[in-house]
Design a protein around this motif. Structure first.
Motif, PDB file in Angstrom:
ATOM      1  N   GLN A  82       0.806  -1.223   0.000  1.00 32.38           N
ATOM      2  CA  GLN A  82       0.000   0.000   0.000  1.00 32.38           C
ATOM      3  C   GLN A  82       0.842   1.277   0.000  1.00 32.38           C
ATOM      4  O   GLN A  82       0.617   2.157  -0.830  1.00 32.38           O
ATOM      5  CB  GLN A  82      -0.979  -0.026   1.171  1.00 32.38           C
ATOM      6  CG  GLN A  82      -2.039  -1.115   1.023  1.00 32.38           C
ATOM      7  CD  GLN A  82      -2.952  -1.221   2.226  1.00 32.38           C
ATOM      8  OE1 GLN A  82      -2.517  -1.052   3.368  1.00 32.38           O
ATOM      9  NE2 GLN A  82      -4.218  -1.489   1.990  1.00 32.38           N
ATOM     10  N   ILE A  86       1.166   4.205  -3.042  1.00 32.52           N
ATOM     11  CA  ILE A  86       0.893   5.633  -2.801  1.00 32.52           C
ATOM     12  C   ILE A  86       2.071   6.486  -3.252  1.00 32.52           C
ATOM     13  O   ILE A  86       1.898   7.507  -3.937  1.00 32.52           O
ATOM     14  CB  ILE A  86       0.587   5.867  -1.310  1.00 32.52           C
ATOM     15  CG1 ILE A  86      -0.741   5.206  -0.934  1.00 32.52           C
ATOM     16  CG2 ILE A  86       0.544   7.363  -0.985  1.00 32.52           C
ATOM     17  CD1 ILE A  86      -0.990   5.139   0.568  1.00 32.52           C
ATOM     18  N   ASP A 129       0.277  11.829   4.552  1.00 31.12           N
ATOM     19  CA  ASP A 129      -1.130  11.874   4.964  1.00 31.12           C
ATOM     20  C   ASP A 129      -1.850  10.589   4.565  1.00 31.12           C
ATOM     21  O   ASP A 129      -2.602  10.006   5.358  1.00 31.12           O
ATOM     22  CB  ASP A 129      -1.839  13.060   4.301  1.00 31.12           C
ATOM     23  CG  ASP A 129      -1.386  14.406   4.842  1.00 31.12           C
ATOM     24  OD1 ASP A 129      -0.722  14.432   5.897  1.00 31.12           O
ATOM     25  OD2 ASP A 129      -1.693  15.422   4.194  1.00 31.12           O
ATOM     26  N   GLU A 130      -1.642  10.165   3.340  1.00 30.85           N
ATOM     27  CA  GLU A 130      -2.328   8.981   2.830  1.00 30.85           C
ATOM     28  C   GLU A 130      -1.835   7.705   3.506  1.00 30.85           C
ATOM     29  O   GLU A 130      -2.619   6.798   3.798  1.00 30.85           O
ATOM     30  CB  GLU A 130      -2.149   8.887   1.308  1.00 30.85           C
ATOM     31  CG  GLU A 130      -2.950   9.904   0.532  1.00 30.85           C
ATOM     32  CD  GLU A 130      -4.436   9.735   0.790  1.00 30.85           C
ATOM     33  OE1 GLU A 130      -5.014   8.726   0.327  1.00 30.85           O
ATOM     34  OE2 GLU A 130      -5.020  10.592   1.475  1.00 30.85           O
ATOM     35  N   VAL A 131      -0.535   7.619   3.753  1.00 30.12           N
ATOM     36  CA  VAL A 131       0.010   6.443   4.443  1.00 30.12           C
ATOM     37  C   VAL A 131      -0.555   6.360   5.852  1.00 30.12           C
ATOM     38  O   VAL A 131      -0.956   5.286   6.317  1.00 30.12           O
ATOM     39  CB  VAL A 131       1.551   6.488   4.468  1.00 30.12           C
ATOM     40  CG1 VAL A 131       2.108   5.405   5.397  1.00 30.12           C
ATOM     41  CG2 VAL A 131       2.112   6.312   3.059  1.00 30.12           C
ATOM     42  N   ARG A 133      -3.359   7.486   6.877  1.00 30.03           N
ATOM     43  CA  ARG A 133      -4.796   7.224   6.824  1.00 30.03           C
ATOM     44  C   ARG A 133      -5.105   5.791   6.413  1.00 30.03           C
ATOM     45  O   ARG A 133      -6.060   5.193   6.912  1.00 30.03           O
ATOM     46  CB  ARG A 133      -5.458   8.201   5.840  1.00 30.03           C
ATOM     47  CG  ARG A 133      -6.968   8.110   5.782  1.00 30.03           C
ATOM     48  CD  ARG A 133      -7.551   9.199   4.889  1.00 30.03           C
ATOM     49  NE  ARG A 133      -7.213   8.985   3.485  1.00 30.03           N
ATOM     50  CZ  ARG A 133      -7.922   8.210   2.653  1.00 30.03           C
ATOM     51  NH1 ARG A 133      -8.985   7.560   3.109  1.00 30.03           N
ATOM     52  NH2 ARG A 133      -7.571   8.090   1.391  1.00 30.03           N
ATOM     53  N   ARG A 134      -4.280   5.203   5.535  1.00 34.69           N
ATOM     54  CA  ARG A 134      -4.665   3.951   4.888  1.00 34.69           C
ATOM     55  C   ARG A 134      -3.799   2.746   5.221  1.00 34.69           C
ATOM     56  O   ARG A 134      -4.184   1.613   4.930  1.00 34.69           O
ATOM     57  CB  ARG A 134      -4.661   4.140   3.362  1.00 34.69           C
ATOM     58  CG  ARG A 134      -5.672   5.130   2.859  1.00 34.69           C
ATOM     59  CD  ARG A 134      -5.367   5.638   1.458  1.00 34.69           C
ATOM     60  NE  ARG A 134      -5.057   4.571   0.507  1.00 34.69           N
ATOM     61  CZ  ARG A 134      -4.595   4.777  -0.721  1.00 34.69           C
ATOM     62  NH1 ARG A 134      -4.385   6.021  -1.143  1.00 34.69           N
ATOM     63  NH2 ARG A 134      -4.347   3.762  -1.529  1.00 34.69           N
ATOM     64  N   CYS A 135      -2.618   2.960   5.815  1.00 39.69           N
ATOM     65  CA  CYS A 135      -1.643   1.860   5.913  1.00 39.69           C
ATOM     66  C   CYS A 135      -1.364   1.462   7.365  1.00 39.69           C
ATOM     67  O   CYS A 135      -1.511   2.267   8.281  1.00 39.69           O
ATOM     68  CB  CYS A 135      -0.340   2.256   5.231  1.00 39.69           C
ATOM     69  SG  CYS A 135      -0.553   2.752   3.500  1.00 39.69           S
ATOM     70  N   GLU A 136      -0.894   0.233   7.530  1.00 37.45           N
ATOM     71  CA  GLU A 136      -0.544  -0.280   8.858  1.00 37.45           C
ATOM     72  C   GLU A 136       0.885   0.058   9.249  1.00 37.45           C
ATOM     73  O   GLU A 136       1.236  -0.027  10.425  1.00 37.45           O
ATOM     74  CB  GLU A 136      -0.732  -1.801   8.904  1.00 37.45           C
ATOM     75  CG  GLU A 136      -2.178  -2.256   8.924  1.00 37.45           C
ATOM     76  CD  GLU A 136      -2.303  -3.710   9.332  1.00 37.45           C
ATOM     77  OE1 GLU A 136      -1.580  -4.137  10.266  1.00 37.45           O
ATOM     78  OE2 GLU A 136      -3.110  -4.420   8.722  1.00 37.45           O
ATOM     79  N   SER A 222      -3.292   5.631 -11.099  1.00 37.49           N
ATOM     80  CA  SER A 222      -3.492   4.264 -10.624  1.00 37.49           C
ATOM     81  C   SER A 222      -2.447   3.310 -11.208  1.00 37.49           C
ATOM     82  O   SER A 222      -2.608   2.104 -11.133  1.00 37.49           O
ATOM     83  CB  SER A 222      -4.903   3.778 -11.004  1.00 37.49           C
ATOM     84  OG  SER A 222      -5.068   3.825 -12.409  1.00 37.49           O
ATOM     85  N   GLU A 241      -5.135  -8.049   0.191  1.00 39.49           N
ATOM     86  CA  GLU A 241      -5.119  -6.771   0.905  1.00 39.49           C
ATOM     87  C   GLU A 241      -6.487  -6.451   1.506  1.00 39.49           C
ATOM     88  O   GLU A 241      -6.574  -5.859   2.578  1.00 39.49           O
ATOM     89  CB  GLU A 241      -4.690  -5.636  -0.029  1.00 39.49           C
ATOM     90  CG  GLU A 241      -3.200  -5.559  -0.251  1.00 39.49           C
ATOM     91  CD  GLU A 241      -2.824  -4.360  -1.112  1.00 39.49           C
ATOM     92  OE1 GLU A 241      -3.572  -3.358  -1.113  1.00 39.49           O
ATOM     93  OE2 GLU A 241      -1.792  -4.432  -1.788  1.00 39.49           O
ATOM     94  N   GLY A 242      -7.535  -6.839   0.806  1.00 39.77           N
ATOM     95  CA  GLY A 242      -8.873  -6.582   1.306  1.00 39.77           C
ATOM     96  C   GLY A 242      -9.342  -7.623   2.306  1.00 39.77           C
ATOM     97  O   GLY A 242     -10.448  -7.499   2.847  1.00 39.77           O
TER      98      GLY A 242
END
Length: 415
Positions: A82, A86, A129-131, A133-136, A222, A241-242
């Motif tokens: 992830q 990004i 910011d995105e990491v 918000r979205r990553c572990e 993308s 991932e999901g």
């Protein structure tokens, strides 16, 4: 007096075209050096042909050592996928280009000088910011502006080595750190909050970017980052991932894609020279020596070279005793040539990729553990076995050592 190197000092097979793979050792460039008089003027002439000017931006994950002790290989690969996606999406959106193959948890992007410094910093803050918000996992980001040398898909030179070292070993998760050379390219009213962060060899003064403008997420793309995976594996990885935590799917993918291997990771010491340009070629010649030694000894030890890149060589074996014999032979041969090295050996499940342009790459906990023992905590001239390897070989002269890395204790044996 410096002894001139010759092509005849290496095995003839070393310079076969098939060996000069994208993202690997730039053997074509080294071959031209060996055929020259090997003066500083020759070095500058060869490097000028591949000189690029711009921003070198590198990221590295933090806390991965702890995660590898808690999660399986497939989960780790899904987790680090992830942040890499990004970094690549936002980086290419502003004109950046990926460097190398992103098999591990780190990334490298090159941005031409035409990219405005304020746009780069906005992208790096947006990445964080995105990491978050979205990553572990968290990542540290570092960037420098300067001259680099581009060959075989990689960036070379002292400044490139310095920014990679900074990102890998001195940047905390969620940080954005840039050099003075980047800051000087900002306009007077740039809007970023910069905090002095000391100095780094080869980079000068450093600044932490704590706040400032962000990119609009509508500018992201993308496109896939430069992964070594097959389309089938990547499709399965995205599916996983999901469904992180789905143990049945994790077992299915592990059985389908991984191999149980002994990993030998060798780091050789860099060589200095009066000329920085000549030093680049001296170190390329040392990497070629490592590759050459692998060509000559791996068949006997029933091993396979995964890659030689910069100061690192990574090799895999089925049998721990064969791996240890190879490591000892390799260390002895490099030492006879005046080259110091440190070696880590671990075993476990790994994923070995065949790259589209030829060659291989690898991911897995044994690579991480071998690196932590040798690169992060090892001494030059020493060989380190994990407890798993030590229990399977005859090595009574090795002595136990315990390392603490990222809050995790590692038990190793040093010889």
């Amino acid at each position: 007096m410096v002894t001139k190197l010759a092509r005849t000092q290496y095995s003839p097979a070393l310079f076969d075209l098939a060996q000069d793979i994208v993202g690997g050792l730039p053997l074509r460039l080294l071959e031209r050096w060996l055929e020259s008089d090997q003066t500083e003027a020759d070095a500058m002439r060869l490097l000028e042909a591949c000189r690029v000017t711009g921003y070198n931006a590198v990221s590295d994950s933090t806390g991965l050592t702890r995660l590898t002790a808690e999660r399986g290989l497939m989960e780790i690969l899904a987790i680090i996928d992830q942040p890499k996606a990004i970094v690549h999406a936002l980086g290419t959106a502003i004109g950046g280009e990926s460097v190398g193959i992103w098999a591990a948890d780190n990334t490298q992007m090159f941005y031409p000088a035409a990219v405005a410094a304020e746009r780069l910093l906005a992208a790096l803050l947006t990445v964080q910011d995105e990491v978050a918000r979205r990553c572990e996992v968290k990542i540290g980001l570092a960037a420098h502006f300067g001259d680099f040398y581009s060959a075989s898909g990689g960036l070379y030179g002292d400044e490139s080595d310095a920014i990679e070292e900074l990102a890998e070993n001195h940047i905390s998760g969620d940080e954005v750190v840039v050099s003075e050379a980047v800051v000087r390219r900002l306009p007077p009213a740039h809007g970023f909050t910069l905090v002095a962060r000391g100095n780094a060899a080869g980079l000068g003064a450093l600044w932490r970017v704590t706040d400032g403008p962000r990119l609009s997420l509508g500018t992201s793309t993308s496109r896939r980052y430069p992964i070594p995976y097959s389309d089938a594996f990547y499709a399965d990885l995205v599916r996983f991932e999901g469904r992180l935590g789905d143990r049945e799917l994790a077992r299915e993918m592990t059985a389908k894609y991984t191999q149980h291997k002994v990993v030998v990771l060798v780091e050789r010491q860099a060589q200095d020279a009066d000329s920085r340009a000549v030093a680049i070629f001296n170190n390329l010649s040392l990497s070629a020596t490592m590759k050459d030694a692998g060509l000559r000894h791996l068949a006997e030890a029933h091993g396979v070279e995964v890659k030689v890149s910069g100061p690192l060589g990574i090799y895999t074996f089925d049998d721990p005793a064969c791996a240890l014999a190879f490591a000892r032979t390799f260390r002895r041969e490099l030492a006879a040539g005046g080259i110091d090295c440190r070696i880590g050996v671990d075993l476990g499940p790994v994923l070995v990729f065949d790259l589209a342009g030829g060659g291989k790459d690898i991911a897995g906990m044994p690579v991480n553990i071998a690196s932590k023992m040798a690169q992060d905590r090892g001494d030059w001239g020493k060989l380190y076995l994990s407890d798993r390897v030590h229990a399977r070989v005859d090595a009574p002269e090795f002595r136990e050592r315990r390392f603490h890395v990222s809050g995790v204790e590692l038990r190793a044996f040093e010889g």
